[in-house]
Every structure is written in C-alpha cells, then in structure tokens.
Design an enzyme around this catalytic site. Structure first.
Site, PDB file in Angstrom:
ATOM      1  N   SER A 171       0.830  -1.195   0.000  1.00 26.93           N
ATOM      2  CA  SER A 171       0.000   0.000   0.000  1.00 26.93           C
ATOM      3  C   SER A 171       0.876   1.262   0.000  1.00 26.93           C
ATOM      4  O   SER A 171       1.691   1.446  -0.891  1.00 26.93           O
ATOM      5  CB  SER A 171      -0.954  -0.048   1.197  1.00 26.93           C
ATOM      6  N   ASP A 195       0.298  -4.267  -3.993  1.00 26.43           N
ATOM      7  CA  ASP A 195      -0.865  -3.418  -4.215  1.00 26.43           C
ATOM      8  C   ASP A 195      -0.573  -1.971  -3.808  1.00 26.43           C
ATOM      9  O   ASP A 195      -1.164  -1.440  -2.858  1.00 26.43           O
ATOM     10  CB  ASP A 195      -2.091  -3.942  -3.473  1.00 26.43           C
ATOM     11  N   GLU A 206       6.539  10.281 -11.709  1.00 26.99           N
ATOM     12  CA  GLU A 206       7.353   9.201 -11.161  1.00 26.99           C
ATOM     13  C   GLU A 206       8.066   9.614  -9.877  1.00 26.99           C
ATOM     14  O   GLU A 206       8.361   8.775  -9.026  1.00 26.99           O
ATOM     15  CB  GLU A 206       8.375   8.741 -12.198  1.00 26.99           C
ATOM     16  N   ARG A 209       5.920   8.496  -6.813  1.00 27.97           N
ATOM     17  CA  ARG A 209       5.334   7.151  -6.735  1.00 27.97           C
ATOM     18  C   ARG A 209       6.351   6.098  -7.165  1.00 27.97           C
ATOM     19  O   ARG A 209       7.442   6.409  -7.645  1.00 27.97           O
ATOM     20  CB  ARG A 209       4.101   7.052  -7.627  1.00 27.97           C
ATOM     21  N   ASP A 211       8.079   3.442  -9.459  1.00 24.52           N
ATOM     22  CA  ASP A 211       8.279   3.284 -10.905  1.00 24.52           C
ATOM     23  C   ASP A 211       9.519   2.419 -11.118  1.00 24.52           C
ATOM     24  O   ASP A 211      10.294   2.193 -10.177  1.00 24.52           O
ATOM     25  CB  ASP A 211       8.407   4.639 -11.602  1.00 24.52           C
ATOM     26  N   ASP A 214      13.265   2.990  -9.715  1.00 23.57           N
ATOM     27  CA  ASP A 214      13.567   3.066  -8.286  1.00 23.57           C
ATOM     28  C   ASP A 214      14.483   1.950  -7.803  1.00 23.57           C
ATOM     29  O   ASP A 214      15.015   2.018  -6.692  1.00 23.57           O
ATOM     30  CB  ASP A 214      12.270   3.050  -7.470  1.00 23.57           C
ATOM     31  N   HIS A 282      -7.313  -5.590  -0.932  1.00 23.54           N
ATOM     32  CA  HIS A 282      -6.057  -4.862  -0.721  1.00 23.54           C
ATOM     33  C   HIS A 282      -5.072  -5.706   0.093  1.00 23.54           C
ATOM     34  O   HIS A 282      -3.860  -5.691  -0.164  1.00 23.54           O
ATOM     35  CB  HIS A 282      -6.376  -3.555   0.000  1.00 23.54           C
TER      36      HIS A 282
END
Length: 469
Positions: A171, A195, A206, A209, A211, A214, A282
């Site tokens: 998450s 997830d 990017e 978050r 991507d 990383d 989730h």
C-alpha cells in the site's frame, strides 16, 4: 478531470509554498509534485521523525521471534546485532493504519527463515501511518528517507552491497520503498510493490510514486485496482514495475465478498476504536506474497494483453522462455528487466495458501444421441486427485469436442488418469449413454500434454475412467 474524492479537499488547499528540514534527511517541500496538484490539492508537510517514530526491527534466523532495534544514525546498533554481511537483506514496510511488530511483516520474515538465511528488517512507522490519509501520504517521504539513510549506512559503514537489498512495501509502503530507492539512485537490487496505494499516486509523476527506475528490478502485485470511486479500490491499476502481476484480473479476489460492507476488514481492533479500514482485496497482495515464499510453483504469471484473453486461454501455455513466479521468486525470471510494464495474469485459490495450477482440458464425446446437459472431469495424479470441474454445459453431441481451462488449487503431479461424468438437464424420457472417447490435458507451466482414451459410454451420473491412450 478532478477525481471526485478530492473535491472537498480542494477547498482546504493553500497557495503559499512551505518547507521543513530534518537534519541528515534533508528538506521537504509542499510544492508540486508533492502537493498542490489535482490528486493532492491539500498542501501538507510531513511530520518530523520524532512524531513518526520509525523503528527498524531486525529479525534473523538467529532471532526469529524477538527483534533487535537498529538505526542508521547509530551504526553501533547494527554491529552489535545479528546482521550478517553475507546474507541478503529484505526490508518489509507496512501501509496505511498498519504496523510491523506482531503483524504480517514479522510473520513474513518467519516464512523466509524456512527457506533462506536472510536479514529481515520490518519498518514500523505506525504512528505516522495512523493519521489522516493525506497526511500519511506525506509522512512516507520521511520514512523513505530514513530507510534510505539506513541502507546507505549499511553500504558506507559496513561495505554492504546495495544490490543485495530488497525492499517490500504494501500500500503506502510500496511508495515508501520507492522514495528510499529514488534517494539511492535506483541502485538497490529489488523493490516489490504489494498493491501500491492508488489515491494520491495513480497517474502522478514518477518522482512521487513507485516506478521501474527506483531499483534494478521492480515487481508489483495488483489486487485492488478498481477505482476508489465508486468501487472503494485502494490500489493502482497503473503498471509501475518491470513485471506487473494482476492475479484474478487485479480487482476482485476469490474469497473476498463483493458487497462493500462485508469486504471491509478492520486492522488492529479498528485501530483501538478510532482508526479506519482496508479492503480484503487490498490485503490479499501480501497474503499471496507470503504464501509464495513456501509455495513458489503455485503462482505462475502468464504474459497476456488482458485478463479476458487469459481467461479465454489465448495466452496458454507458458512461452518457451517460461512464466515468472509471482511473489518471492519473481527475480528468478530471466527476462525480468528486458522491458518495463510487462503484464502477467493468473488465477489463485480462494483460501489456504492461495496456490493454483492451470490446465487446459479438451474432451471429445461419444454416444448415439444428443443430450442437453453438462460434463465434468477430475484429474488423478501422482501427488493428489482433484475435485470435479465443469468443462461444458449445453447440447452434448456425439463426436463434438469441448475445451476449457481449469485452475487446480494444488499440484496433482504427473496425471495418471481422468474421470468423466455427465448429467442431463431438463426432462428426457430415454436413458441415453454418453462417454468421452478422448480427453487431452495440457499443463500450463510447460505445455506437457496427457492423452487419455476410452471406448466406453456410461449412463447419467456414472463415472467413466479414462487411461493413457
């Protein structure tokens, strides 16, 4: 278009940019893309490290039940611990409203100890995660920075290789892992996103978050990718890794009821009477990963353009280069970094260890008259025997062939025989006999075909056994 769930938050947005600095971790701004965007209209700054109170809990094969606290700011804590330089190191980062101690991350470590010698570090940032969601989104920037600082300390102080670091995040934890990886220039060996959270991250730059840049290798499991409105999906549908797995299509997981109220599972006693909820879908992502540690062959991902095509067996069997294993052993796939956003589908079981083995069944019927009904088959293997699976229902005509893919919850082994059963639907005054003259079973993993034959016909609801031709 402005996401509906952000309309109310937009009214709270501020204009003037602010910045806060936290020593060795650096400075954090509320400017774009971190805040003040359509997805992130509220301008917030991350809490201080003291308020978030991130703890790094080291478990090893030598101390599987009791963690040792380590920190990058005090290298002596690492040297005094059971951390071993000749082992891989796996960080596990929880998500929104969750915790690491006495929870699924520490349980996942214990499963790893059954198959490997490893440094398993659970990142507990519960205080920072149990805030308003928009605040927790900002807090992960500090947690990611702290994680990167510890990894860098392992490298500079102890000479530990960044390529031996694997960061697993669920998450919000997936994007926390991304922040750590980004700060280290994408040099960590692997990041696994379980997830990854969608709200405030889907289709964002990017920089904010997860991507593929990383880490050397990024694999992702999507289990709750429906839109947050109206479906209450908390994950991302966007592909953000080298390998993106969509079990069961990535939206509705078997065993999770579709009714919204009944799919809600509370965390930690509803966060001691105050906190929020997460969906069953989730949670499935880390349950699948955890099971894959001990059941590596039960989560094969098939390369396919869509889940519909996968269900129609248009991507069956695995190609010559093989299928990757979703979860712990995804890094064994030879083509793992040959491209980004490689997409894979599979089905899982409803409960237990969630494993599944896929087969394609082709049945050729025999008999003297047409019957309206359905046919089922069961596999008898060297390991176990399967339940009966419906292959076709409708008009059962002699010499007709019917094909269907099935997902078996366990590995039946080498298939030694199959059993055929048919039943009629509606009223039929005659007592017809029907049989299977040939049944072909093809394994999805390697394409192996098993052919079984019989010249028998049987009455309704009578088992017919077929043996190798």
């Amino acid at each position: 278009m402005l996401p509906p769930w952000t309309l109310g938050l937009l009214l709270l947005a501020t204009v003037r940019g602010k910045e806060v600095c936290y020593g060795q971790l650096g400075c954090f701004s509320d400017e774009k893309p971190w805040a003040g965007t359509l997805q992130r209209p509220v301008k917030l700054l991350p809490w201080s490290p003291e308020d978030i109170d991130t703890r790094f809990l080291l478990y090893t094969n030598e101390n599987p039940n009791n963690f040792q606290l380590i920190t990058g700011t005090e290298p002596d804590t690492i040297e005094a611990s059971n951390f071993q330089l000749d082992r891989k190191t796996r960080f596990i980062i929880h998500g929104f409203l969750d915790k690491a101690e006495d929870s699924w991350p520490s349980d996942m470590c214990k499963k790893m100890f059954e198959v490997e010698k490893v440094n398993c570090i659970c990142v507990d940032w519960r205080h920072g995660s149990r805030a308003m969601y928009t605040q927790a989104v900002q807090n992960i920037r500090v947690v990611g920075a702290e994680t990167a600082f510890l990894i860098q300390a392992l490298s500079t102080q102890l000479g530990y290789s960044l390529e031996d670091v694997h960061v697993i995040g669920h998450s919000l934890g997936a994007h926390t892992a991304a922040e750590a990886g980004r700060r280290l220039g994408g040099r960590v060996g692997r990041i696994t996103g379980l997830d990854p959270a969608g709200p405030c991250f889907q289709d964002e730059p990017e920089e904010v978050r997860l991507d593929p840049s990383d880490a050397v290798f990024v694999d992702v499991i999507h289990t709750d990718s429906s839109p947050i409105v109206p479906s209450l999906g908390f994950g991302m549908s966007q592909k953000v890794g080298h390998l993106d797995f969509f079990p069961n299509g990535g939206k509705e997981m078997p065993g999770c009821k579709k009714n919204v109220l009944s799919t809600i599972t509370d965390i930690d006693g509803i966060w001691e009477g105050i906190g929020g909820f997460v969906s069953c879908n989730h949670l499935r992502s880390f349950e699948y990963y955890s099971s894959s540690v001990l059941n590596p062959d039960g989560f094969l991902g098939y390369p396919c353009a869509s889940y519909d095509e996968f269900q129609e067996s248009k991507c069956f069997p695995c190609p010559a280069e093989g299928c990757p294993k979703m979860g712990h052993y995804a890094d064994q796939f030879k083509g793992k970094t040959s491209a980004v956003e490689q997409t894979f589908f599979l089905n899982t079981g409803e409960s237990g260890n969630f494993t599944s083995w896929r087969y394609k069944i082709s049945v050729t019927l025999s008999g003297k008259e047409k019957v309206n009904g359905y046919i089922r088959i069961a596999l008898y293997g060297s390991n176990e025997n399967s339940k009966q699976y419906e292959i076709f229902k409708g008009s059962l005509k002699p010499d007709a062939s019917h094909t269907c893919a099935i997902d078996v919850d366990f590995n039946v082994g080498k298939i030694q025989k199959v059993k055929f059963l048919w039943n009629k639907r509606g009223i039929n005054l005659s007592e017809p006999k029907l049989g299977a003259s040939q049944i072909t079973v093809q394994s999805g993993e390697d394409g192996t075909e098993y052919n079984f034959c019989s010249s028998d016909t049987v009455e309704e609801n009578v088992l017919q056994s077929l043996y190798p031709c």
